[in-house]
Design a protein around this motif. Sequence first.
Motif, PDB file in Angstrom:
ATOM      1  N   ASN A  13       0.816  -1.207   0.000  1.00  0.00           N
ATOM      2  CA  ASN A  13       0.000   0.000   0.000  1.00  0.00           C
ATOM      3  C   ASN A  13       0.854   1.263   0.000  1.00  0.00           C
ATOM      4  O   ASN A  13       0.439   2.300  -0.540  1.00  0.00           O
ATOM      5  CB  ASN A  13      -0.956  -0.010   1.192  1.00  0.00           C
ATOM      6  CG  ASN A  13      -2.172  -0.879   0.923  1.00  0.00           C
ATOM      7  OD1 ASN A  13      -2.745  -0.834  -0.156  1.00  0.00           O
ATOM      8  ND2 ASN A  13      -2.557  -1.700   1.889  1.00  0.00           N
ATOM      9  N   ARG A  28       1.629   1.687  -3.575  1.00  0.00           N
ATOM     10  CA  ARG A  28       0.441   2.186  -4.266  1.00  0.00           C
ATOM     11  C   ARG A  28       0.286   3.676  -4.034  1.00  0.00           C
ATOM     12  O   ARG A  28       0.026   4.450  -4.975  1.00  0.00           O
ATOM     13  CB  ARG A  28      -0.812   1.464  -3.772  1.00  0.00           C
ATOM     14  CG  ARG A  28      -0.983   0.043  -4.280  1.00  0.00           C
ATOM     15  CD  ARG A  28      -2.290  -0.556  -3.785  1.00  0.00           C
ATOM     16  NE  ARG A  28      -3.433   0.206  -4.265  1.00  0.00           N
ATOM     17  CZ  ARG A  28      -4.417   0.665  -3.487  1.00  0.00           C
ATOM     18  NH1 ARG A  28      -4.379   0.492  -2.188  1.00  0.00           N
ATOM     19  NH2 ARG A  28      -5.424   1.320  -4.016  1.00  0.00           N
ATOM     20  N   HIS A  81       0.414   6.559  -6.891  1.00  0.00           N
ATOM     21  CA  HIS A  81      -0.719   7.451  -7.163  1.00  0.00           C
ATOM     22  C   HIS A  81      -0.317   8.919  -7.024  1.00  0.00           C
ATOM     23  O   HIS A  81      -0.749   9.764  -7.822  1.00  0.00           O
ATOM     24  CB  HIS A  81      -1.881   7.125  -6.228  1.00  0.00           C
ATOM     25  CG  HIS A  81      -2.527   5.803  -6.511  1.00  0.00           C
ATOM     26  ND1 HIS A  81      -2.677   5.306  -7.778  1.00  0.00           N
ATOM     27  CD2 HIS A  81      -3.072   4.872  -5.674  1.00  0.00           C
ATOM     28  CE1 HIS A  81      -3.281   4.127  -7.717  1.00  0.00           C
ATOM     29  NE2 HIS A  81      -3.526   3.850  -6.455  1.00  0.00           N
ATOM     30  N   TYR A 105      -6.431  10.621  -8.852  1.00  0.00           N
ATOM     31  CA  TYR A 105      -5.221   9.986  -8.336  1.00  0.00           C
ATOM     32  C   TYR A 105      -4.958  10.390  -6.888  1.00  0.00           C
ATOM     33  O   TYR A 105      -4.512   9.575  -6.077  1.00  0.00           O
ATOM     34  CB  TYR A 105      -4.017  10.340  -9.210  1.00  0.00           C
ATOM     35  CG  TYR A 105      -3.947   9.561 -10.499  1.00  0.00           C
ATOM     36  CD1 TYR A 105      -3.929   8.161 -10.478  1.00  0.00           C
ATOM     37  CD2 TYR A 105      -3.884  10.212 -11.723  1.00  0.00           C
ATOM     38  CE1 TYR A 105      -3.864   7.448 -11.664  1.00  0.00           C
ATOM     39  CE2 TYR A 105      -3.820   9.497 -12.912  1.00  0.00           C
ATOM     40  CZ  TYR A 105      -3.814   8.115 -12.884  1.00  0.00           C
ATOM     41  OH  TYR A 105      -3.743   7.400 -14.047  1.00  0.00           O
ATOM     42  N   ARG A 164      -7.217  11.110  -4.665  1.00  0.00           N
ATOM     43  CA  ARG A 164      -8.157  10.353  -3.826  1.00  0.00           C
ATOM     44  C   ARG A 164      -7.620   8.943  -3.567  1.00  0.00           C
ATOM     45  O   ARG A 164      -7.679   8.439  -2.443  1.00  0.00           O
ATOM     46  CB  ARG A 164      -9.534  10.287  -4.494  1.00  0.00           C
ATOM     47  CG  ARG A 164     -10.364  11.544  -4.371  1.00  0.00           C
ATOM     48  CD  ARG A 164     -11.819  11.282  -4.716  1.00  0.00           C
ATOM     49  NE  ARG A 164     -11.979  10.772  -6.077  1.00  0.00           N
ATOM     50  CZ  ARG A 164     -12.141  11.537  -7.147  1.00  0.00           C
ATOM     51  NH1 ARG A 164     -12.145  12.863  -7.017  1.00  0.00           N
ATOM     52  NH2 ARG A 164     -12.305  11.008  -8.343  1.00  0.00           N
ATOM     53  N   MET A 165      -7.133   8.295  -4.631  1.00  0.00           N
ATOM     54  CA  MET A 165      -6.595   6.946  -4.469  1.00  0.00           C
ATOM     55  C   MET A 165      -5.351   6.943  -3.584  1.00  0.00           C
ATOM     56  O   MET A 165      -5.145   6.031  -2.776  1.00  0.00           O
ATOM     57  CB  MET A 165      -6.286   6.337  -5.839  1.00  0.00           C
ATOM     58  CG  MET A 165      -7.530   6.008  -6.639  1.00  0.00           C
ATOM     59  SD  MET A 165      -7.191   5.050  -8.134  1.00  0.00           S
ATOM     60  CE  MET A 165      -6.363   6.275  -9.145  1.00  0.00           C
ATOM     61  N   ASN A 207      -6.425   7.361   0.014  1.00  0.00           N
ATOM     62  CA  ASN A 207      -7.021   6.108   0.476  1.00  0.00           C
ATOM     63  C   ASN A 207      -5.941   5.094   0.842  1.00  0.00           C
ATOM     64  O   ASN A 207      -6.019   4.432   1.889  1.00  0.00           O
ATOM     65  CB  ASN A 207      -7.940   5.537  -0.604  1.00  0.00           C
ATOM     66  CG  ASN A 207      -8.566   4.224  -0.201  1.00  0.00           C
ATOM     67  OD1 ASN A 207      -8.068   3.147  -0.536  1.00  0.00           O
ATOM     68  ND2 ASN A 207      -9.673   4.276   0.531  1.00  0.00           N
ATOM     69  N   ASP A 260      -1.924  -1.083 -11.098  1.00  0.00           N
ATOM     70  CA  ASP A 260      -3.094  -0.271 -10.767  1.00  0.00           C
ATOM     71  C   ASP A 260      -3.434   0.537 -12.004  1.00  0.00           C
ATOM     72  O   ASP A 260      -2.709   1.440 -12.391  1.00  0.00           O
ATOM     73  CB  ASP A 260      -2.761   0.679  -9.604  1.00  0.00           C
ATOM     74  CG  ASP A 260      -3.122   0.080  -8.272  1.00  0.00           C
ATOM     75  OD1 ASP A 260      -3.240  -1.149  -8.223  1.00  0.00           O
ATOM     76  OD2 ASP A 260      -3.269   0.851  -7.299  1.00  0.00           O
ATOM     77  N   PRO A 268      -7.635   5.418 -13.926  1.00  0.00           N
ATOM     78  CA  PRO A 268      -9.108   5.496 -13.928  1.00  0.00           C
ATOM     79  C   PRO A 268      -9.646   6.100 -15.202  1.00  0.00           C
ATOM     80  O   PRO A 268     -10.860   6.224 -15.343  1.00  0.00           O
ATOM     81  CB  PRO A 268      -9.394   6.387 -12.713  1.00  0.00           C
ATOM     82  CG  PRO A 268      -8.208   7.280 -12.600  1.00  0.00           C
ATOM     83  CD  PRO A 268      -7.044   6.422 -13.030  1.00  0.00           C
TER      84      PRO A 268
END
Length: 232
Positions: free
Chosen positions: A153, A156, A160, A176, A178-179, A182, A228, A231
Motif C-alpha cells: 500500500n 500504491r 498514485h 489519483y 483520492r486513491m 485512500n 493499478d 481510472p
Amino acid sequence: MEQDMDWNQRIARRVGREVARAREQLVDERGRRLSAQALADRCAGLGHPLDRSVIAKLEKGIRQTVSVADLLVLAKALELPPLALVFPVGYEEETEVLPGRSEHPVTALRWASGEGVLPPRGDAAEDVQSRWYETALFKIRHLLKSEETVRYNKRRASDHWQRAAGADSDEARQAYERMARNADEQVTGQEALLQRWRQELEEKGLAATTPPIFGEVPNNLLASQGGDRSPW
C-alpha cells in the motif's frame, strides 16, 4: 513396484525424479544442459559434496534414502526451493504426503511450508485449526503478510501521488489524489495493527522482528507493470 517400497524409498524416488526434471531444465555456463557432474560440483561448492554416481542413483530411483542435508544442497544447486523437490506442484494431481495418505501437491506444500494445515480427518478439525493458530510459525507468518500488505500500500500511495503530479487534467489529478489518500489511510491503520501484533508476540516471548526482503519490489512496479490501472 513403488507400493512395495518403504516410505524412505518412496520419498527418495520422488526427490530423484524432481532432481532429474530440474537438471534437464538447467544449462551450464556454456549453454549446455546441466550434467550430473556439474550438479555434483555445485553441491561440493556449497560445502556438501555429493558424488556424480550418488546423484545418478538418486535420479534412477536406486538410492533408498535422501537426507535433509542432501535435499537442501541439491535444491540450492538446482536453483529451487527445497520443497519443490518433495512436492511436484504443477506436475502431479496427487502426491503422497504421509505414508499411505495422498493430497494435492499444493495442499502438501502449504502444510510443509507452514502456510496451512493438512485437512483433518474424523472429528479433529477444530482442534487442529486451533493448535495451528497458536503456533509461533503461524503468528510470525501473519506478521510477515501484514508487513507485505503495508509495503504494497505504500508503493500504491507513492505511485498514485506520482501520477497525480504528472496528470494532464484536474479531473485526473483529483482522482489519483483520492486513491493516494485512500492508500495512505490504509497504511496508517495497518501500521497500528502491526504495532499491536508485535506487542502480542513479544508478550508471548516470540521474536517480533522480520528479516529484510531480498530484491525489494521498486515503487514504480505498479506503474511499469500496469498493476493499478488508470481510472481514465
